[in-house]
Design a protein around this motif. Structure first.
Motif, mmCIF file in Angstrom:
data_model
loop_
_atom_site.group_PDB
_atom_site.id
_atom_site.type_symbol
_atom_site.label_atom_id
_atom_site.label_comp_id
_atom_site.label_asym_id
_atom_site.label_seq_id
_atom_site.Cartn_x
_atom_site.Cartn_y
_atom_site.Cartn_z
ATOM 1 N N UNK A 66 1.049 -1.292 -0.090
ATOM 2 C CA UNK A 66 -0.015 0.175 -0.044
ATOM 3 C C UNK A 66 0.924 1.283 -0.010
ATOM 4 N N UNK A 67 0.350 2.322 -0.642
ATOM 5 C CA UNK A 67 1.159 3.427 -0.582
ATOM 6 C C UNK A 67 1.568 4.100 0.503
ATOM 7 N N UNK A 68 0.460 4.047 1.505
ATOM 8 C CA UNK A 68 0.618 4.758 2.833
ATOM 9 C C UNK A 68 1.776 4.065 3.536
ATOM 10 N N UNK A 69 1.988 2.732 3.589
ATOM 11 C CA UNK A 69 2.923 1.863 4.152
ATOM 12 C C UNK A 69 4.329 2.189 3.496
ATOM 13 N N UNK A 70 4.388 2.292 2.305
ATOM 14 C CA UNK A 70 5.629 2.631 1.783
ATOM 15 C C UNK A 70 6.116 3.915 1.987
ATOM 16 N N UNK A 71 5.189 5.117 2.033
ATOM 17 C CA UNK A 71 5.799 6.214 2.165
ATOM 18 C C UNK A 71 6.260 6.257 3.840
ATOM 19 N N UNK A 72 5.289 5.816 4.711
ATOM 20 C CA UNK A 72 5.858 5.782 6.253
ATOM 21 C C UNK A 72 7.114 5.175 6.333
ATOM 22 N N UNK A 73 7.245 4.144 5.902
ATOM 23 C CA UNK A 73 8.606 3.294 5.760
ATOM 24 C C UNK A 73 9.797 4.234 5.269
ATOM 25 N N UNK A 74 9.711 4.605 3.965
ATOM 26 C CA UNK A 74 10.631 5.326 3.425
ATOM 27 C C UNK A 74 10.844 6.900 4.018
ATOM 28 N N UNK A 75 9.871 7.336 4.666
ATOM 29 C CA UNK A 75 9.997 8.645 5.006
ATOM 30 C C UNK A 75 10.712 8.760 6.464
ATOM 31 N N UNK A 76 11.196 7.599 7.031
ATOM 32 C CA UNK A 76 11.947 7.690 8.216
ATOM 33 C C UNK A 76 13.092 6.746 8.217
ATOM 34 N N UNK A 77 14.281 7.591 8.156
ATOM 35 C CA UNK A 77 15.629 7.025 7.913
ATOM 36 C C UNK A 77 15.737 6.063 9.084
ATOM 37 N N UNK A 78 15.328 6.040 10.108
ATOM 38 C CA UNK A 78 15.331 4.994 11.146
ATOM 39 C C UNK A 78 15.101 3.672 10.627
ATOM 40 N N UNK A 79 14.105 3.444 10.034
ATOM 41 C CA UNK A 79 13.832 2.397 9.449
ATOM 42 C C UNK A 79 14.738 1.684 8.223
ATOM 43 N N UNK A 80 15.559 2.607 7.705
ATOM 44 C CA UNK A 80 16.443 2.193 6.651
ATOM 45 C C UNK A 80 17.952 1.792 7.332
ATOM 46 N N UNK A 81 18.246 2.257 8.757
ATOM 47 C CA UNK A 81 19.329 2.105 9.136
ATOM 48 C C UNK A 81 19.274 0.521 9.521
ATOM 49 N N UNK A 82 18.337 -0.159 10.085
ATOM 50 C CA UNK A 82 18.827 -1.325 10.267
ATOM 51 C C UNK A 82 18.890 -2.208 9.002
#
Length: 149
Positions: free
Chosen positions: A16-32
């Motif tokens: 879903x677009x909202x899930x993708x946006x929320x994940x990518x718009x938070x660098x803490x998700x990308x850190x792990x």
């Protein structure tokens, strides 16, 4: 110095677009995810460049690049569920603005495209231009396969 534009292929993400946006718009998700081996994959193509000391919070991330020093990127704008704008600051021999654009296909699929505007000298463009073209598509491919949740 000139501004060069690089645009990725459009990728489909099975979320879903909202899930993708929320994940990518938070660098803490990308850190792990980055710390679990993505940095090594990114730098294996250019072995003389090593990325170390990666740190992030929700809006920014910092890291050291061998020979260049400390680099930082920041999310400077979020247009909910549609786009994320990121800018570089310090440490890099080029400055850039980067957009992640999201468009819903349906309730469970999202199209994503990346656009990079890089300001660099002619010498850097000659050395890195083709790599940036290749890299933007590799990054889009990688982002399309993240473990969204």
């Amino acid at each position: 110095m000139g501004i060069n534009k690089y645009v990725s292929e459009v990728k489909t993400i099975d979320h879903n677009q909202q899930i993708v946006f929320n994940y990518l718009s938070n660098f803490e998700n990308l850190a792990s995810y980055l710390n679990s081996g993505l940095i090594e994959k990114i730098t294996e193509k250019v072995p003389q460049i090593k990325i170390t000391d990666f740190e992030s919070d929700r809006d920014s991330c910092k890291f050291n690049i061998t020979g260049l020093g400390l680099a930082e990127i920041k999310i400077v704008n979020r247009d909910p569920f549609k786009s994320i704008k990121v800018e570089s600051s310090g440490g890099l021999p080029l400055s850039f603005t980067f957009w992640i654009q999201l468009v819903p296909i349906d309730e469970y699929k999202t199209k994503m495209r990346l656009t990079l505007h890089a300001e660099m000298s002619m010498m850097i463009k000659m050395m890195a231009g083709n790599k940036l073209e290749e890299g933007i598509n590799q990054l889009a491919d990688t982002l399309s396969k993240l473990p969204y949740q």
